[in-house]
Design a protein around this motif. Sequence first.
Motif, PDB file in Angstrom:
ATOM      1  N   GLN A  94       0.809  -1.215   0.000  1.00  0.00           N
ATOM      2  CA  GLN A  94       0.000   0.000   0.000  1.00  0.00           C
ATOM      3  C   GLN A  94       0.844   1.268   0.000  1.00  0.00           C
ATOM      4  O   GLN A  94       0.423   2.303  -0.505  1.00  0.00           O
ATOM      5  CB  GLN A  94      -0.941   0.002   1.210  1.00  0.00           C
ATOM      6  CG  GLN A  94      -2.104  -0.978   1.085  1.00  0.00           C
ATOM      7  CD  GLN A  94      -3.070  -0.866   2.247  1.00  0.00           C
ATOM      8  OE1 GLN A  94      -2.668  -0.640   3.390  1.00  0.00           O
ATOM      9  NE2 GLN A  94      -4.354  -1.030   1.968  1.00  0.00           N
ATOM     10  N   ILE A 110       0.598  -1.357  11.817  1.00  0.00           N
ATOM     11  CA  ILE A 110      -0.851  -1.469  11.657  1.00  0.00           C
ATOM     12  C   ILE A 110      -1.157  -2.293  10.413  1.00  0.00           C
ATOM     13  O   ILE A 110      -0.567  -2.085   9.355  1.00  0.00           O
ATOM     14  CB  ILE A 110      -1.512  -0.080  11.528  1.00  0.00           C
ATOM     15  CG1 ILE A 110      -1.245   0.757  12.785  1.00  0.00           C
ATOM     16  CG2 ILE A 110      -3.007  -0.220  11.284  1.00  0.00           C
ATOM     17  CD1 ILE A 110      -1.858   0.185  14.055  1.00  0.00           C
ATOM     18  N   GLU A 111      -2.086  -3.253  10.532  1.00  0.00           N
ATOM     19  CA  GLU A 111      -2.480  -4.067   9.390  1.00  0.00           C
ATOM     20  C   GLU A 111      -3.968  -3.900   9.128  1.00  0.00           C
ATOM     21  O   GLU A 111      -4.753  -3.637  10.045  1.00  0.00           O
ATOM     22  CB  GLU A 111      -2.132  -5.544   9.616  1.00  0.00           C
ATOM     23  CG  GLU A 111      -2.776  -6.178  10.826  1.00  0.00           C
ATOM     24  CD  GLU A 111      -2.252  -7.584  11.092  1.00  0.00           C
ATOM     25  OE1 GLU A 111      -1.163  -7.922  10.607  1.00  0.00           O
ATOM     26  OE2 GLU A 111      -2.948  -8.331  11.807  1.00  0.00           O
ATOM     27  N   ARG A 112      -4.345  -4.040   7.858  1.00  0.00           N
ATOM     28  CA  ARG A 112      -5.735  -3.847   7.455  1.00  0.00           C
ATOM     29  C   ARG A 112      -6.177  -4.970   6.517  1.00  0.00           C
ATOM     30  O   ARG A 112      -5.363  -5.530   5.795  1.00  0.00           O
ATOM     31  CB  ARG A 112      -5.896  -2.504   6.733  1.00  0.00           C
ATOM     32  CG  ARG A 112      -5.472  -1.299   7.540  1.00  0.00           C
ATOM     33  CD  ARG A 112      -5.525  -0.028   6.707  1.00  0.00           C
ATOM     34  NE  ARG A 112      -5.072   1.131   7.479  1.00  0.00           N
ATOM     35  CZ  ARG A 112      -3.798   1.501   7.571  1.00  0.00           C
ATOM     36  NH1 ARG A 112      -2.859   0.826   6.919  1.00  0.00           N
ATOM     37  NH2 ARG A 112      -3.463   2.552   8.297  1.00  0.00           N
ATOM     38  N   LYS A 113      -7.472  -5.251   6.519  1.00  0.00           N
ATOM     39  CA  LYS A 113      -8.051  -6.137   5.511  1.00  0.00           C
ATOM     40  C   LYS A 113      -9.501  -5.737   5.306  1.00  0.00           C
ATOM     41  O   LYS A 113     -10.141  -5.174   6.208  1.00  0.00           O
ATOM     42  CB  LYS A 113      -7.934  -7.612   5.905  1.00  0.00           C
ATOM     43  CG  LYS A 113      -8.795  -8.051   7.066  1.00  0.00           C
ATOM     44  CD  LYS A 113      -8.648  -9.555   7.275  1.00  0.00           C
ATOM     45  CE  LYS A 113      -9.490 -10.049   8.452  1.00  0.00           C
ATOM     46  NZ  LYS A 113      -9.360 -11.515   8.636  1.00  0.00           N
ATOM     47  N   ASP A 114     -10.018  -6.017   4.110  1.00  0.00           N
ATOM     48  CA  ASP A 114     -11.396  -5.670   3.777  1.00  0.00           C
ATOM     49  C   ASP A 114     -12.278  -6.904   3.834  1.00  0.00           C
ATOM     50  O   ASP A 114     -11.898  -7.981   3.357  1.00  0.00           O
ATOM     51  CB  ASP A 114     -11.472  -5.077   2.371  1.00  0.00           C
ATOM     52  CG  ASP A 114     -10.867  -3.690   2.289  1.00  0.00           C
ATOM     53  OD1 ASP A 114     -10.520  -3.142   3.356  1.00  0.00           O
ATOM     54  OD2 ASP A 114     -10.713  -3.171   1.182  1.00  0.00           O
ATOM     55  N   HIS A 161      -0.468  -5.146  14.313  1.00  0.00           N
ATOM     56  CA  HIS A 161       0.115  -6.440  13.965  1.00  0.00           C
ATOM     57  C   HIS A 161       0.429  -7.214  15.249  1.00  0.00           C
ATOM     58  O   HIS A 161       0.904  -6.645  16.227  1.00  0.00           O
ATOM     59  CB  HIS A 161       1.398  -6.231  13.157  1.00  0.00           C
ATOM     60  CG  HIS A 161       2.068  -7.506  12.764  1.00  0.00           C
ATOM     61  ND1 HIS A 161       1.551  -8.351  11.804  1.00  0.00           N
ATOM     62  CD2 HIS A 161       3.210  -8.101  13.215  1.00  0.00           C
ATOM     63  CE1 HIS A 161       2.347  -9.390  11.674  1.00  0.00           C
ATOM     64  NE2 HIS A 161       3.349  -9.266  12.516  1.00  0.00           N
ATOM     65  N   THR A 200     -13.353  -1.998   5.812  1.00  0.00           N
ATOM     66  CA  THR A 200     -11.950  -2.167   6.192  1.00  0.00           C
ATOM     67  C   THR A 200     -11.813  -2.375   7.692  1.00  0.00           C
ATOM     68  O   THR A 200     -12.339  -1.596   8.498  1.00  0.00           O
ATOM     69  CB  THR A 200     -11.123  -0.939   5.764  1.00  0.00           C
ATOM     70  OG1 THR A 200     -11.204  -0.799   4.338  1.00  0.00           O
ATOM     71  CG2 THR A 200      -9.667  -1.106   6.167  1.00  0.00           C
ATOM     72  N   PHE A 201     -11.109  -3.440   8.042  1.00  0.00           N
ATOM     73  CA  PHE A 201     -10.771  -3.727   9.430  1.00  0.00           C
ATOM     74  C   PHE A 201      -9.323  -3.292   9.664  1.00  0.00           C
ATOM     75  O   PHE A 201      -8.467  -3.490   8.807  1.00  0.00           O
ATOM     76  CB  PHE A 201     -10.883  -5.225   9.716  1.00  0.00           C
ATOM     77  CG  PHE A 201     -12.288  -5.756   9.791  1.00  0.00           C
ATOM     78  CD1 PHE A 201     -12.776  -6.290  10.971  1.00  0.00           C
ATOM     79  CD2 PHE A 201     -13.126  -5.724   8.683  1.00  0.00           C
ATOM     80  CE1 PHE A 201     -14.067  -6.799  11.048  1.00  0.00           C
ATOM     81  CE2 PHE A 201     -14.417  -6.223   8.740  1.00  0.00           C
ATOM     82  CZ  PHE A 201     -14.890  -6.759   9.926  1.00  0.00           C
ATOM     83  N   GLU A 202      -9.045  -2.777  10.840  1.00  0.00           N
ATOM     84  CA  GLU A 202      -7.694  -2.325  11.164  1.00  0.00           C
ATOM     85  C   GLU A 202      -7.324  -2.769  12.576  1.00  0.00           C
ATOM     86  O   GLU A 202      -8.150  -2.701  13.487  1.00  0.00           O
ATOM     87  CB  GLU A 202      -7.621  -0.793  11.054  1.00  0.00           C
ATOM     88  CG  GLU A 202      -6.248  -0.203  11.342  1.00  0.00           C
ATOM     89  CD  GLU A 202      -6.220   1.302  11.168  1.00  0.00           C
ATOM     90  OE1 GLU A 202      -6.089   1.770  10.016  1.00  0.00           O
ATOM     91  OE2 GLU A 202      -6.351   2.021  12.184  1.00  0.00           O
ATOM     92  N   GLN A 203      -6.100  -3.261  12.727  1.00  0.00           N
ATOM     93  CA  GLN A 203      -5.618  -3.652  14.048  1.00  0.00           C
ATOM     94  C   GLN A 203      -4.107  -3.604  14.053  1.00  0.00           C
ATOM     95  O   GLN A 203      -3.455  -3.550  13.008  1.00  0.00           O
ATOM     96  CB  GLN A 203      -6.086  -5.073  14.397  1.00  0.00           C
ATOM     97  CG  GLN A 203      -5.508  -6.164  13.506  1.00  0.00           C
ATOM     98  CD  GLN A 203      -5.917  -7.568  13.930  1.00  0.00           C
ATOM     99  OE1 GLN A 203      -6.546  -7.771  14.960  1.00  0.00           O
ATOM    100  NE2 GLN A 203      -5.539  -8.552  13.124  1.00  0.00           N
TER     101      GLN A 203
END
Length: 392
Positions: A23, A176-180, A190, A185-188
């Motif tokens: 990204q 910080i990692e993200r996924k859809d 690592h 979008t989720f964020e948390q």
Amino acid sequence: MANELELKYGCNPNQKPARIFMQDGSDLPIKVLCGRPGYINFLDAFNGWQLVRELKAATGLPAAASFKHVSPAGAAVGLPLTDTLKKIYFTDNVELSPLACAYARARGADRMSSFGDWISLSDVCDLPTAQLIAKEVSDGIIAPGYTEEALAVLKGKKKGNYNIVEIDPNYEPAAIERKDVFGITFEQGHNNLKIDSEMLSNLVTENKNLPEEAKRDLVIALITLKYTQSNSVCYAVDGQVIGVGAGQQSRIHCTRLAGNKADIWHLRQHPKVLGLQFVPGLGRANRDNAIDVYISDECEDVLGDDVWQNFFTLRPEPLTAAEKKEWLASFTGVSLGSDAFFPFGDNVERARRSGVSYIAQPGGSIRDDQVIETCNRYGIAMAFTGIRLFHH
């Protein structure tokens, strides 16, 4: 390197377009040396790489993992193999480096589930390890490098289409990692939790004896669970995983599933299994299937007169239920990790039947006292880690 890689499709052929990319615009930390890895291949590769990297950091030994559908079928560190393990892992009379030992153990934990796996190695792949991999059905491999000889061997698999990925061992992910999911979008943060023997210091049972080998195996189990789809339970012994129960809604089902796999691993070492006489030229996958059927309770129903001769030169004498029970009862010293607390003592009861002597779990159930009491009844040592290891 490039900052993105186009994939043939996503999880399924209808899910297009598909790619992996950075990204922030930086280069991907991987090179594809051969083949065309897919979406699920890379999920397995990146989870597996994290697992083996942490196993090596925790133990100081080379490590390997065998992944299928984003959960490990096996994981291990590079301890030498006994003669019995060499036989059940089909490595008799083969040169084994420490890394090759790790791979043989990881692959041998659950050979049925590892069929068509993704391999992850903590160290540069050497020739002995590549020669073992060449004999197995596998989708691909990720490692921090390959010797010239090893790379030549691996490139010969699948008519030159075997997936070979090299990863930069110095790469560290963003904090910080993200996924859809469903366009959201989720964020948390690592999960950079360090797992080591220090988190095993809170022994809550009467038995507070935790040998160094058990600490090592519990750490291996916990690191494995960190990259296993939850709910999950993991059995480990002698530096390797021997049973993983992944993605179950009920913890007792995790414990049963992982315990059944551990039992099969133990039963593969029974003298009757070691003495099976296979038809010359029978492939490894067919040998694994034949052994699995022979060990199963349905052996007599499946291996009829018109079937057994396809696998064995001599009709094998059955392995009776009493013989299985006696053999399994002789095993102790197995370590078990759980990614969340045991809600009932039934998990301990089932684990004990598969030789479990040591347990590590977060604790925190309203029935902790019941679980501890069950451990005390059987002399099992249990540590509360206070750490949950859910992975989705």
